[in-house]
Design a protein around this motif. Sequence first.
Motif, PDB file in Angstrom:
ATOM      1  N   GLU A  67      -2.380 -12.010 -30.582  1.00 20.70           N
ATOM      2  CA  GLU A  67      -1.288 -12.524 -29.769  1.00 20.70           C
ATOM      3  C   GLU A  67       0.042 -12.094 -30.375  1.00 20.70           C
ATOM      4  N   VAL A  68       1.013 -12.024 -29.505  1.00 27.25           N
ATOM      5  CA  VAL A  68       2.384 -11.765 -29.959  1.00 27.25           C
ATOM      6  C   VAL A  68       3.187 -13.030 -29.647  1.00 27.25           C
ATOM      7  N   PHE A  69       3.993 -13.469 -30.614  1.00 27.27           N
ATOM      8  CA  PHE A  69       4.812 -14.657 -30.401  1.00 27.27           C
ATOM      9  C   PHE A  69       6.266 -14.240 -30.344  1.00 27.27           C
ATOM     10  N   PHE A  70       6.925 -14.675 -29.311  1.00 27.22           N
ATOM     11  CA  PHE A  70       8.369 -14.438 -29.220  1.00 27.22           C
ATOM     12  C   PHE A  70       9.054 -15.792 -29.334  1.00 27.22           C
ATOM     13  N   ASN A  71       9.814 -15.953 -30.408  1.00 26.32           N
ATOM     14  CA  ASN A  71      10.407 -17.266 -30.696  1.00 26.32           C
ATOM     15  C   ASN A  71       9.369 -18.381 -30.590  1.00 26.32           C
ATOM     16  N   GLY A  72       8.185 -18.091 -31.082  1.00 23.06           N
ATOM     17  CA  GLY A  72       7.120 -19.087 -31.089  1.00 23.06           C
ATOM     18  C   GLY A  72       6.307 -19.153 -29.799  1.00 23.06           C
ATOM     19  N   GLN A  73       6.765 -18.473 -28.760  1.00 29.97           N
ATOM     20  CA  GLN A  73       6.071 -18.516 -27.445  1.00 29.97           C
ATOM     21  C   GLN A  73       5.033 -17.385 -27.371  1.00 29.97           C
ATOM     22  N   GLU A  74       3.831 -17.741 -26.920  1.00 27.22           N
ATOM     23  CA  GLU A  74       2.778 -16.719 -26.829  1.00 27.22           C
ATOM     24  C   GLU A  74       3.078 -15.798 -25.642  1.00 27.22           C
ATOM     25  N   VAL A  75       3.368 -14.547 -25.937  1.00 25.93           N
ATOM     26  CA  VAL A  75       3.820 -13.606 -24.902  1.00 25.93           C
ATOM     27  C   VAL A  75       2.736 -13.325 -23.865  1.00 25.93           C
ATOM     28  N   PHE A  76       1.502 -13.135 -24.310  1.00 26.87           N
ATOM     29  CA  PHE A  76       0.461 -12.729 -23.357  1.00 26.87           C
ATOM     30  C   PHE A  76      -0.115 -13.897 -22.583  1.00 26.87           C
ATOM     31  N   LYS A  77       0.405 -15.101 -22.863  1.00 24.67           N
ATOM     32  CA  LYS A  77       0.025 -16.233 -22.020  1.00 24.67           C
ATOM     33  C   LYS A  77       1.035 -16.421 -20.888  1.00 24.67           C
ATOM     34  N   LEU A  78       2.108 -15.614 -20.922  1.00 24.60           N
ATOM     35  CA  LEU A  78       3.101 -15.710 -19.850  1.00 24.60           C
ATOM     36  C   LEU A  78       2.476 -15.269 -18.530  1.00 24.60           C
ATOM     37  N   ARG A  79       2.749 -16.043 -17.502  1.00 24.13           N
ATOM     38  CA  ARG A  79       2.113 -15.777 -16.204  1.00 24.13           C
ATOM     39  C   ARG A  79       3.118 -15.180 -15.234  1.00 24.13           C
ATOM     40  N   GLY A  80       2.575 -14.476 -14.277  1.00 22.65           N
ATOM     41  CA  GLY A  80       3.379 -13.990 -13.152  1.00 22.65           C
ATOM     42  C   GLY A  80       4.569 -13.172 -13.591  1.00 22.65           C
ATOM     43  N   GLY A  81       5.713 -13.532 -13.083  1.00 22.74           N
ATOM     44  CA  GLY A  81       6.912 -12.745 -13.354  1.00 22.74           C
ATOM     45  C   GLY A  81       7.504 -12.985 -14.740  1.00 22.74           C
ATOM     46  N   LYS A  82       6.923 -13.945 -15.479  1.00 23.70           N
ATOM     47  CA  LYS A  82       7.549 -14.300 -16.758  1.00 23.70           C
ATOM     48  C   LYS A  82       7.432 -13.176 -17.781  1.00 23.70           C
ATOM     49  N   LEU A  83       6.313 -12.460 -17.723  1.00 22.98           N
ATOM     50  CA  LEU A  83       6.143 -11.333 -18.646  1.00 22.98           C
ATOM     51  C   LEU A  83       7.125 -10.219 -18.297  1.00 22.98           C
ATOM     52  N   ASP A  84       7.297 -10.003 -16.975  1.00 24.95           N
ATOM     53  CA  ASP A  84       8.289  -9.017 -16.532  1.00 24.95           C
ATOM     54  C   ASP A  84       9.676  -9.422 -17.025  1.00 24.95           C
ATOM     55  N   ARG A  85       9.915 -10.711 -16.936  1.00 21.00           N
ATOM     56  CA  ARG A  85      11.220 -11.220 -17.359  1.00 21.00           C
ATOM     57  C   ARG A  85      11.408 -11.062 -18.868  1.00 21.00           C
ATOM     58  N   TYR A  86      10.315 -11.251 -19.615  1.00 25.22           N
ATOM     59  CA  TYR A  86      10.365 -11.043 -21.063  1.00 25.22           C
ATOM     60  C   TYR A  86      10.806  -9.611 -21.374  1.00 25.22           C
ATOM     61  N   ARG A  87      10.186  -8.662 -20.680  1.00 26.41           N
ATOM     62  CA  ARG A  87      10.555  -7.258 -20.906  1.00 26.41           C
ATOM     63  C   ARG A  87      11.988  -6.992 -20.497  1.00 26.41           C
ATOM     64  N   ASN A  88      12.380  -7.648 -19.423  1.00 27.66           N
ATOM     65  CA  ASN A  88      13.701  -7.382 -18.868  1.00 27.66           C
ATOM     66  C   ASN A  88      14.816  -7.999 -19.713  1.00 27.66           C
ATOM     67  N   ARG A  89      14.607  -9.229 -20.157  1.00 29.12           N
ATOM     68  CA  ARG A  89      15.700  -9.968 -20.775  1.00 29.12           C
ATOM     69  C   ARG A  89      15.695  -9.950 -22.305  1.00 29.12           C
ATOM     70  N   HIS A  90      14.496  -9.950 -22.867  1.00 30.66           N
ATOM     71  CA  HIS A  90      14.426 -10.199 -24.307  1.00 30.66           C
ATOM     72  C   HIS A  90      14.130  -8.959 -25.119  1.00 30.66           C
ATOM     73  N   VAL A  91      13.654  -7.919 -24.438  1.00 29.85           N
ATOM     74  CA  VAL A  91      13.310  -6.687 -25.136  1.00 29.85           C
ATOM     75  C   VAL A  91      14.091  -5.542 -24.526  1.00 29.85           C
ATOM     76  N   GLY A  92      14.515  -4.596 -25.368  1.00 29.88           N
ATOM     77  CA  GLY A  92      15.091  -3.373 -24.842  1.00 29.88           C
ATOM     78  C   GLY A  92      14.292  -2.201 -25.382  1.00 29.88           C
ATOM     79  N   PHE A  93      13.884  -1.320 -24.481  1.00 27.10           N
ATOM     80  CA  PHE A  93      13.058  -0.178 -24.889  1.00 27.10           C
ATOM     81  C   PHE A  93      13.861   1.116 -24.921  1.00 27.10           C
ATOM     82  N   VAL A  94      13.648   1.888 -25.975  1.00 21.21           N
ATOM     83  CA  VAL A  94      14.172   3.257 -25.999  1.00 21.21           C
ATOM     84  C   VAL A  94      12.992   4.173 -26.277  1.00 21.21           C
ATOM     85  N   PHE A  95      12.808   5.175 -25.441  1.00 18.42           N
ATOM     86  CA  PHE A  95      11.635   6.045 -25.557  1.00 18.42           C
ATOM     87  C   PHE A  95      12.021   7.399 -26.141  1.00 18.42           C
TER      88      PHE A  95
END
Lengths: 231, 531
Positions: A67-95
């Motif tokens: 599991e991955v914890f973000f601020n203590g929250q289990e990321v892969f237990k996020l349902r529906g749009g919440k995981l999308d929101r995690y990527r959108n709001r809390h993470v920034g990707f550079v490829f």
Amino acid sequence: MILKQPVLKSKQLHKHYRMGGQDLHILRGIDMEVHENEFVAIYGRSGSGKSTLLHLLGGLDRPNEGEVFFNGQEVFKLRGGKLDRYRNRHVGFVFQQYHLLPELNALENVLIGSMIGRSLIAWPTKKKQIKERAKMLLETVGLSDRMKHRPSKLSGGERQRVAIARALINEPDVLMADEPTGNLDIDTSGSIIELFQKLHEDGQTLILVTHDEGIAEVADRCLTLVQGKLS
Amino acid sequence: MYKVLLIWKYLRRKLAPMFAALAVTMCTMMVIIVISVMGGFFELLSSSAQKLSGDVTVTAFSLSGFPHYQDLIDEAEKLPEVAAATPTIQSYGLLNLRRGGANGPTGNTKTVEVMGIEPESYNKVVDYEATLMWDKGSLLDDLNRLSDARKKQLKKWETEDLAEAGSDELKKQIKEDYAAKLQQLEALTEEQSTQLSNYGLKDMGMKLEPTSQRSIRAGKELPGMVIGVEVNPYHSRDAEGKYNILNAAINDNAVLALMPINEKGDIRGEPANAEFAVVNEFKSGLYDIDANRVYVPLSVLQEKLDMTAAEEYDPETLMPTGKGVPARVTQVLFKSAPGYTAEQTAAAVTKVVKQIERENLGIPILYTQTWMQMHAHLLGAVQNEVGLVTFLFAIISVVAIVMVATTFYMIVLEKTRDIGVLRAIGASRWGIMNIYLGYGLAVGVIGALLGLFFAYEIVTNLNEIQEWLYQWFGWRMWDPRTYFFDRIPDKVDPIKATWIVIGAIASSVVGALIPALLAARLNPIEALRYE
Ligand SMILES: Nc1ncnc2c1ncn2[C@@H]1O[C@H](COP(=O)(O)OP(=O)(O)O)[C@@H](O)[C@H]1O
Ligand SMILES: [Mg+2]
């Protein structure tokens, strides 16, 4: 002294790939922590699984175990749009390959990260403010005079700067960069790394993946990925 | 918000969706054109049919007809559903048309449907007066047009002859000849005009009585006859579907050979001949009618067909026995009062018919039909055709869906990496799907509206386009001689067009659906790796 909770933490991450009936066990129990304002480098040879790990941390892919914890929250237990929101709001990707959208100009490429997650109605109310921020970011990465250029009219280094600005638009808690200088010449690489250092100095939490030892050295902490484990 | 931005950008930057839009445009255009033309044709046909037979008909399905029709009319006219009623006789006969009076040089015989009518009441039930072809104005116009054409021809010949002529003397001679001919022509035109202006052509048609000199010249007052334009053997329509006035049968002598049928339904009697003067021609627009029907006065037909009332006299006392036979007709036509449908009127009339049948035992079985039932074979055939063609085009529209689907599939493949990027920066599956559905919607809207625009332009200009095609290629898609009507229907029904446009847009969205689902299902990591 109160021990601060890590921003990002992984626990026994395992990732397998199946290929032609063969089982590739790429990640074999990754435990790591990233704290606020930290600059962590993940070093490893090509094919060692660095990208795979980063994708898991960023919620782009799912682990077979762990599991991955973000601020203590289990990321892969996020349902529906919440995981999308995690990527959108809390993470920034550079490829490594920049991955800008070819139809959009530099400014739009930066803005789109902010448009995602905002409805047609919500957008106009924030538009001005966000546009200002996007312009500011493009200035920060040194592209104030390239805002209306489309990616095809930009050099590799410039594209990567746009990508960095895009990753920063939503003020992410963690900026994740996957070999951001992999496609760039040494001078350009240097300036991009300087940019990361500057962001770090301004308080940005950073995870940088690289197979270049020299680059890994600029980080606060360097983790090495070997045989699917960090050391 | 990003969806709108991306759809907008994709629309502006990509050629592929334009092909999809083009497919939608073509299908929309085809369906609208076909529905407009065929639907318009059907409507013309059915409105002509209704105008021709009234809303409701009561018929005895025997040419011997039925009695007590006046009771039926009187009773029915009391009904609120019935606006007007008129008795008619429908019979068949041989028509002999003769140019230039009874002893004219050429005769032409054909079988015709003979309708005996009372023009005044008939005109209240159906469009009779409006179908009469010739009136004074139209006759004079055509006469002058033809006279001008002949003058031109004469002038042309004159110049040709003059060019060939050698001596001055000959030239003078030619000039004199032509001047004489011209004068002759003018005199003729003049005479014809004055003659014509004496005719109340419409009135004659309405009264079915000739006022012309010819019937008097023939030494007797002849009853009038109005013939279908296509009954007249001397007519031929020019390329525009117009008839030549000089070939109109007006004043021609017409002889009808009829077969009287007695009230018991026997045809053992002698054939009856009746002589008429043609007083006008009619054109209903329905070719079958125009090519077969002639109108004569009801009373004349009744008499010739032994359908008048007859008293029976006791041979000894020579007093009426009271067992005489009443007058007969073969059908009564009704017009609905405003606000009543043909069905309602038919139902009301049926009640009266039942009552008449009860009161008069032995009356032949009477059938009440609406105009739609009357013309079911013709209307049904055309309606079937409309349905079939619509179905075929609906199938073709599936092609549009497939075109949109394949184009969008290609686009999704091409954009796979971008989809991965969007997912990586936080777009949901739902959001990705909506981008492509919205894109499909946009393509559909553009395609369908363009289709509507082109279809509208084409349909409303069909007759001009046909004229143009005819002038350049000598090809006519709509021959007025075969399609009953002169003009191609050129109206676009806004309601139907709206439905077709909505259908096209929906098809386009449906076509985009599978590619959109595929795009939504893409694994972001694999999409990012996609080359
Ligand atoms: N979808 C996949 N299917 C099979 N093997 C994969 C897949 N993705 C990555 N791999 C394999 O996993 C290993 C690690 O890949 P990656 O994480 O990209 O390495 P790195 O980024 O360190 O170069 C490589 O050997 C690669 O071939
Ligand atoms: Mg990699």
